[in-house]
Design an enzyme around this catalytic site. Structure first.
Site, PDB file in Angstrom:
ATOM      1  N   LYS A   1       0.828  -1.204   0.000  1.00 45.58           N
ATOM      2  CA  LYS A   1       0.000   0.000   0.000  1.00 45.58           C
ATOM      3  C   LYS A   1       0.862   1.253   0.000  1.00 45.58           C
ATOM      4  O   LYS A   1       0.661   2.176  -0.805  1.00 45.58           O
ATOM      5  CB  LYS A   1      -0.935  -0.012   1.209  1.00 45.58           C
ATOM      6  CG  LYS A   1      -1.988   1.096   1.199  1.00 45.58           C
ATOM      7  CD  LYS A   1      -2.690   1.193   2.547  1.00 45.58           C
ATOM      8  CE  LYS A   1      -3.443  -0.058   2.902  1.00 45.58           C
ATOM      9  NZ  LYS A   1      -4.719  -0.189   2.153  1.00 45.58           N
TER      10      LYS A   1
ATOM     11  N   ARG B   1      -3.896   2.677   8.531  1.00 47.99           N
ATOM     12  CA  ARG B   1      -4.116   1.379   7.897  1.00 47.99           C
ATOM     13  C   ARG B   1      -2.822   0.569   7.847  1.00 47.99           C
ATOM     14  O   ARG B   1      -1.731   1.113   7.844  1.00 47.99           O
ATOM     15  CB  ARG B   1      -4.623   1.565   6.458  1.00 47.99           C
ATOM     16  CG  ARG B   1      -6.018   2.153   6.320  1.00 47.99           C
ATOM     17  CD  ARG B   1      -6.382   2.228   4.842  1.00 47.99           C
ATOM     18  NE  ARG B   1      -7.777   2.529   4.602  1.00 47.99           N
ATOM     19  CZ  ARG B   1      -8.263   3.741   4.366  1.00 47.99           C
ATOM     20  NH1 ARG B   1      -7.426   4.774   4.351  1.00 47.99           N
ATOM     21  NH2 ARG B   1      -9.540   3.920   4.139  1.00 47.99           N
TER      22      ARG B   1
ATOM     23  N   GLY C   1      -8.265  -7.430   4.355  1.00 44.49           N
ATOM     24  CA  GLY C   1      -9.169  -7.626   5.477  1.00 44.49           C
ATOM     25  C   GLY C   1      -8.578  -8.327   6.685  1.00 44.49           C
ATOM     26  O   GLY C   1      -9.244  -8.494   7.699  1.00 44.49           O
TER      27      GLY C   1
ATOM     28  N   MET D   1      -5.883  -7.412   8.585  1.00 50.36           N
ATOM     29  CA  MET D   1      -5.323  -6.567   9.656  1.00 50.36           C
ATOM     30  C   MET D   1      -6.222  -5.362   9.873  1.00 50.36           C
ATOM     31  O   MET D   1      -7.184  -5.138   9.153  1.00 50.36           O
ATOM     32  CB  MET D   1      -3.887  -6.175   9.305  1.00 50.36           C
ATOM     33  CG  MET D   1      -2.934  -7.350   9.437  1.00 50.36           C
ATOM     34  SD  MET D   1      -1.255  -6.945   8.950  1.00 50.36           S
ATOM     35  CE  MET D   1      -1.420  -6.790   7.194  1.00 50.36           C
TER      36      MET D   1
ATOM     37  N   ARG E   1      -3.564  -1.745  -6.067  1.00 46.81           N
ATOM     38  CA  ARG E   1      -2.750  -2.951  -5.900  1.00 46.81           C
ATOM     39  C   ARG E   1      -3.171  -3.939  -6.977  1.00 46.81           C
ATOM     40  O   ARG E   1      -4.258  -3.804  -7.557  1.00 46.81           O
ATOM     41  CB  ARG E   1      -2.956  -3.568  -4.514  1.00 46.81           C
ATOM     42  CG  ARG E   1      -4.389  -3.977  -4.223  1.00 46.81           C
ATOM     43  CD  ARG E   1      -4.573  -4.386  -2.778  1.00 46.81           C
ATOM     44  NE  ARG E   1      -5.976  -4.615  -2.454  1.00 46.81           N
ATOM     45  CZ  ARG E   1      -6.452  -4.762  -1.220  1.00 46.81           C
ATOM     46  NH1 ARG E   1      -5.631  -4.683  -0.191  1.00 46.81           N
ATOM     47  NH2 ARG E   1      -7.729  -4.974  -0.996  1.00 46.81           N
TER      48      ARG E   1
ATOM     49  N   HIS F   1     -15.945  -8.748   1.984  1.00 44.46           N
ATOM     50  CA  HIS F   1     -14.930  -9.658   2.520  1.00 44.46           C
ATOM     51  C   HIS F   1     -15.152 -11.086   2.016  1.00 44.46           C
ATOM     52  O   HIS F   1     -14.220 -11.755   1.554  1.00 44.46           O
ATOM     53  CB  HIS F   1     -14.977  -9.627   4.054  1.00 44.46           C
ATOM     54  CG  HIS F   1     -14.044 -10.595   4.709  1.00 44.46           C
ATOM     55  ND1 HIS F   1     -14.425 -11.875   5.050  1.00 44.46           N
ATOM     56  CD2 HIS F   1     -12.743 -10.481   5.056  1.00 44.46           C
ATOM     57  CE1 HIS F   1     -13.390 -12.497   5.600  1.00 44.46           C
ATOM     58  NE2 HIS F   1     -12.365 -11.673   5.618  1.00 44.46           N
TER      59      HIS F   1
ATOM     60  N   SER G   1      13.338 -44.118 -10.191  1.00 45.10           N
ATOM     61  CA  SER G   1      12.196 -43.266  -9.897  1.00 45.10           C
ATOM     62  C   SER G   1      12.166 -43.073  -8.391  1.00 45.10           C
ATOM     63  O   SER G   1      12.090 -44.051  -7.641  1.00 45.10           O
ATOM     64  CB  SER G   1      10.896 -43.904 -10.380  1.00 45.10           C
ATOM     65  OG  SER G   1       9.802 -43.061 -10.111  1.00 45.10           O
TER      66      SER G   1
ATOM     67  N   ASN H   1       7.454 -40.414  -1.123  1.00 43.89           N
ATOM     68  CA  ASN H   1       6.550 -40.622   0.020  1.00 43.89           C
ATOM     69  C   ASN H   1       7.241 -41.487   1.073  1.00 43.89           C
ATOM     70  O   ASN H   1       7.389 -41.101   2.233  1.00 43.89           O
ATOM     71  CB  ASN H   1       5.257 -41.302  -0.440  1.00 43.89           C
ATOM     72  CG  ASN H   1       4.458 -40.444  -1.398  1.00 43.89           C
ATOM     73  OD1 ASN H   1       4.698 -39.252  -1.513  1.00 43.89           O
ATOM     74  ND2 ASN H   1       3.518 -41.054  -2.087  1.00 43.89           N
TER      75      ASN H   1
ATOM     76  N   CYS I   1       8.170 -39.887  -8.385  1.00 49.49           N
ATOM     77  CA  CYS I   1       6.784 -40.330  -8.531  1.00 49.49           C
ATOM     78  C   CYS I   1       5.994 -40.251  -7.230  1.00 49.49           C
ATOM     79  O   CYS I   1       4.896 -40.779  -7.147  1.00 49.49           O
ATOM     80  CB  CYS I   1       6.738 -41.760  -9.080  1.00 49.49           C
ATOM     81  SG  CYS I   1       7.501 -42.981  -8.000  1.00 49.49           S
TER      82      CYS I   1
ATOM     83  N   TYR J   1      12.015 -36.178 -15.399  1.00 49.55           N
ATOM     84  CA  TYR J   1      10.566 -36.011 -15.361  1.00 49.55           C
ATOM     85  C   TYR J   1      10.072 -36.017 -13.918  1.00 49.55           C
ATOM     86  O   TYR J   1      10.776 -36.434 -13.000  1.00 49.55           O
ATOM     87  CB  TYR J   1       9.865 -37.123 -16.162  1.00 49.55           C
ATOM     88  CG  TYR J   1       9.956 -38.495 -15.546  1.00 49.55           C
ATOM     89  CD1 TYR J   1       9.019 -38.923 -14.609  1.00 49.55           C
ATOM     90  CD2 TYR J   1      10.982 -39.378 -15.895  1.00 49.55           C
ATOM     91  CE1 TYR J   1       9.097 -40.186 -14.034  1.00 49.55           C
ATOM     92  CE2 TYR J   1      11.078 -40.639 -15.325  1.00 49.55           C
ATOM     93  CZ  TYR J   1      10.126 -41.034 -14.389  1.00 49.55           C
ATOM     94  OH  TYR J   1      10.215 -42.269 -13.818  1.00 49.55           O
TER      95      TYR J   1
END
Length: 889
Positions: free
Chosen positions: A26, A96, A105, A107, A352, A468, A777, A781, A844, A864
């Site tokens: 701002k 502000r 919205g 703060m 903005r 809002h 590969s 996980n 993967c 990849y």
């Protein structure tokens, strides 16, 4: 010495748009607009460095700050021709926030600061409008009381409603000057009662109280939640902007509004926004009054019966339209502009880059590239990859029967069904439990951010297109209907009334945020249609990226979806997922329970044709694209029968005794199955399992190639390898099966054999494994689980605490742990390429669809990434942005 305060006004400014990190978005834009010659009320910006100091020094300020504020305030007073606290010609201020990254919205704001029992009379005399002055004062007491003094705002609202009821008023602007004088005294009594002190009359006390409140709002729960959701660094802090007030509530020649240079919902190049006559800016975004449309076209589109700004303030509208063009050309992006008209004069309070839906972002980026405003590369970088997820959600089936019970404004597109919930905490609770909920509120506030995030959609009785609820929902990609006419919400009884319909908490409704409709029950939906803008941007992205994008898919539907989204192959087909249906699970259990090789082979012979048919279909759908098939991996306990009926099914199919099967099931159960008898360990112990799967793959490849003419080069992936010897043994078995299939069929067969790197030891021994493996590969996980010693199923109990305390920067199962798991991936990549330069390398795990992880994969030189089908577009765009970032370095 540090400079803590930067001034702006009268066509001059200490800063500019390049200083967002210091002045906040701002403050930097206010300074920039001054330099552009726009009418900006004079003001000062207290830098984000002060925010950092404030929290590092027990909420205290730098020693020089007060003097710098005093000096800059004197310049504001000189420009404005008024003085803070002057009883005859008082200067009023707005205070502000302004973070480097917009947090709309989240703060706090204080308006009309500088009013007290004396200055309110001076404002009344100067403006010749006692009602306006008193209205400004009561607004200030309420806002300051809420934001700075911590008084519950409903206490003020209750008094306002009581005065309106006493006089049979409907709207706030029906209050007379005397009514407002009465309300001011009531508000001051509330402040005295709640705080034990009179409402502050010292304007300097008011100013520093407001500055402190804005800095403190950086760490409110709603701001923290918003930063977490949008991955905003807490360390950047917020600036504070103190600015001379201009008044949209001065008279009926005054107004205030919020506008966008393009439609933030669709991206169309048309002026879009709302305004209110004789009101202040908070009235627009708070949804207290229904705003009026900015343009005649918008009035028609929203079926509003209120006059447009274009209609009632044509001169101011034309001036505003020229400001739109000037700011959009200057910033080269769609702008979100706040403005006030005081007695016919236009003032610009903020600009903005505007929040927008993903479809709008795509259209704006592609259109601006076409207009020559930005380049194609800039258009690619304008889109947040993860936001593409918003494009892939269903809309209402146009042929479905539905009962519309209410209509409101189409605040954020998309259609969703869910249980009605009236409370944000309840929405979060039910959403976390996996239930689809619609958050229903009279109007939302920043305190509802967690409930809005958890809900599938939002419905409000009040508000406008820039309220809002609308702005936050669009940013989150949530469907939202605001200002739904004719609905009555009773929080106490948890009921919603719409016409003759009464809906209770837990009842199902559907909202269509694209049309502003509310419907009873769950209405059928259809898959989204991908726009030409999406296709255009993806084409530009594909031309730029180096990483190939594959998908994790094992069903025909998944494979087709992946191809439709641009996948260039299958990077992970989990064969165990093919065994959980009907006869397959029985045959699989029969194989597991068999105690001899012959018994296992008998069961596997039933599975072979099923597997072969699966692979033929996958190969045909992928039409010559690479397909990586992972051999059986899951812990055996996942296939074990769970009850007596399932035991009897296996007994009947295998001819084994039920009690013997129960005994065998107990023997196979493991204390820690994820680290137990699974993956390559099955292939080593029971080679006939992988032999059957390899045969199914190779026979399917030959069959498919004969049928379609497309070259099929399957990639056979051995899971859970920890040693080079494991892979050496299993590759020899696979090669033996391949030779047998070639001899039996007389066909040709080209294939590759590789492994999934998911055990840390495999990453450390990658060079040895690469002597036989043709591809790696990375299964990130399990690699994450094993490297970090975390259970993916249980870590959520404490991961949030770890993230909050900076132990992990983010959830390592969502975005790759670069310093730990990433180091293992990099080490294995380097070792593998050192031994086998042409080795194919990919990832993967779920990280394949995470933009930050995709950027990491590009950086270390993988070939990849593979991700779920619906995340393929995200990976494509993220790979293009990663390529550009690498080029810029």
């Amino acid at each position: 010495m540090s400079k803590w305060v930067y001034g702006f006004g009268a066509g001059q400014a200490d800063g500019d748009a390049s200083m967002k990190a210091l002045l906040g978005g701002k403050g930097a834009n206010l300074a920039e607009m001054c330099g552009l010659g726009l009418a900006v009320p004079p003001g000062l910006t207290i830098t984000t460095d002060v925010c950092t100091h404030y929290y590092a020094h027990e909420k205290s300020y730098p020693a020089e700050l007060e003097a710098e504020v005093k000096q800059a305030l004197a310049a504001i007073e000189e420009t404005a021709g008024a003085k803070l606290g002057d009883p005859e010609k008082p200067l009023l201020l707005s205070v502000r926030s302004g973070a480097p990254i917009s947090m709309p919205g989240m703060m706090d704001t204080v308006l009309n600061l500088g009013l007290n029992d004396k200055t309110v009379e001076g404002l009344a005399a100067e403006s010749d409008d006692a009602r306006f002055a008193r209205d400004s004062y009561r607004r200030f007491i309420q806002m300051y009381g809420d934001v700075v003094l911590g008084i519950d705002h409903y206490l003020f609202e209750d008094q306002l409603e009581e005065v309106k009821r006493d006089h049979n008023y409907t709207l706030d602007n029906e209050l007379t000057s005397d009514d407002l004088a009465d309300l001011i005294e009531r508000y001051k009594d509330i402040a005295q009662t709640e705080t034990g002190n009179p409402f502050p009359q010292d304007v300097q006390e008011q100013l520093w109280g407001a500055i402190g409140a804005v800095f403190s709002s950086w760490m409110t729960p709603r701001a923290i939640t918003y930063r977490k959701l949008h991955d905003i660094d807490e360390a950047m802090g917020t600036a504070v902007n103190v600015q001379a007030m201009v008044f949209g509530n001065r008279s009926n020649k005054s107004a205030t509004g919020v506008a966008f240079t393009r439609d933030p919902s669709t991206g169309e190049r048309r002026h879009y926004g709302e305004f209110l006559i004789n009101a202040q800016g908070e009235d627009v975004v708070a949804g207290i009054r229904t705003p009026q449309p900015l343009t005649d076209a918008m009035k028609v589109a929203t079926a509003s019966d209120l006059p447009s700004m274009e209609e009632v303030m044509p001169d101011a509208f034309q001036e505003l339209a020229s400001v739109f063009d000037k700011l959009e050309s200057h910033y080269r992006d769609m702008q979100d502009i706040e403005f006030t008209i005081q007695e016919g004069r236009l003032w610009i309070l903020q600009t903005r880059s505007g929040k927008r839906t993903t479809p709008a972002a795509l259209k704006i980026a592609v259109d601006m590239a076409g207009e020559g405003l930005i380049t194609k590369d800039e258009a690619i970088d304008r889109i947040e990859p993860a936001s593409l997820d918003q494009l892939l959600h269903p809309s209402l089936d146009p042929d479905a029967t539905c009962e519309v019970i209410a209509k409101g404004l189409p605040a954020s597109p998309g259609a969703v069904s869910g249980q009605v919930v009236f409370d944000s905490d309840e929405a979060e609770k039910l959403g976390n439990a996996g239930l689809a909920v619609i958050l229903v509120r009279v109007e939302t506030s920043p305190e509802d951010i967690h409930g809005m995030h958890a809900a599938k959609g939002i419905l409000t009785a009040r508000g406008g297109m820039t309220s809002h609820a609308a702005v936050v929902a669009r940013g989150m990609g949530k469907a939202c209907v605001s200002a739904a006419a004719g609905i009555d919400i009773d929080y106490g009884s948890k009921r919603l009334r719409a016409g003759n319909h009464e809906i209770q908490a837990g009842d199902l409704i559907t909202i269509n945020g694209s049309a502003g409709e509310v419907m009873l029950g769950a209405v059928p939906t259809i898959d989204p249609v991908i726009s030409d803008d999406f296709a255009t941007l993806m084409t530009w992205a594909d031309q730029r990226r180096g990483l190939r994008i594959r998908a994790n898919a094992e069903t025909p539907d998944d494979a087709r979806t992946a191809r439709n989204f641009g996948a260039e192959g299958i990077g992970l087909s989990r064969t165990e997922h093919m065994f959980f249906d009907g006869d397959r699970i029985v045959a699989m259990r029969e194989m597991i329970f068999a105690e001899t090789v012959e018994g296992r082979r008998k069961a596997l012979s039933k599975i072979l044709p099923m597997q072969r048919a699966d692979f033929v279909e996958l190969f045909e759908i992928m039409a010559g694209c690479p397909v990586t098939i992972r051999l059986l991996d899951p812990p055996l306990h996942e296939f074990l029968p769970h009850d007596d009926q399932e035991i009897e099914e296996v007994a009947e199919a295998s001819g084994m005794d039920g009690d013997a099967l129960r005994r065998r099931a107990r023997e196979l159960r493991e204390a820690n199955p994820m680290l137990g008898f699974r993956g390559c360990r099955l292939g080593i112990a029971f080679p006939e399992i992988y032999e059957m799967q390899a045969r199914a793959i190779f026979e399917a490849a030959i069959e498919s190639e004969k049928k379609t003419g497309d070259a099929v080069v399957p990639e056979v992936m051995v899971p859970l390898i920890g040693t080079a010897r494991e892979f050496e043994i299993l590759k020899a078995q696979i090669d033996k099966v391949a030779a047998s299939v070639i001899e039996e069929s007389g066909g040709k067969l080209t294939y590759q054999t590789g492994t999934m790197i998911e055990v840390p030891r495999a990453a450390l021994q990658a060079g040895e494994i690469a002597k036989n493996a043709e591809f790696f590969s990375f299964g990130t996980n399990d690699l994450t689980q094993m490297a970090l010693g975390l259970s993916r199923d249980d870590a959520s109990k404490f991961l949030e605490t770890y993230i909050q305390q900076g132990i992990y920067p983010t959830d390592p199962f969502s975005s790759i742990d670069v310093d730990g798991v990433g180091l293992l991936v990099k080490l294995a990549t380097d070792q593998g390429r050192a031994i086998r330069p042409e080795i194919k390398l990919g990832i993967c795990g779920e990280h394949g669809g995470d933009p930050a992880s995709v950027a990491f994969c590009h950086k270390i030189g993988l070939d990849y990434v593979s991700c779920s089908p619906y995340r393929v577009p995200i990976a494509r765009l993220a790979a293009a942005q990663a390529a550009a970032a690498a080029f810029e370095r």
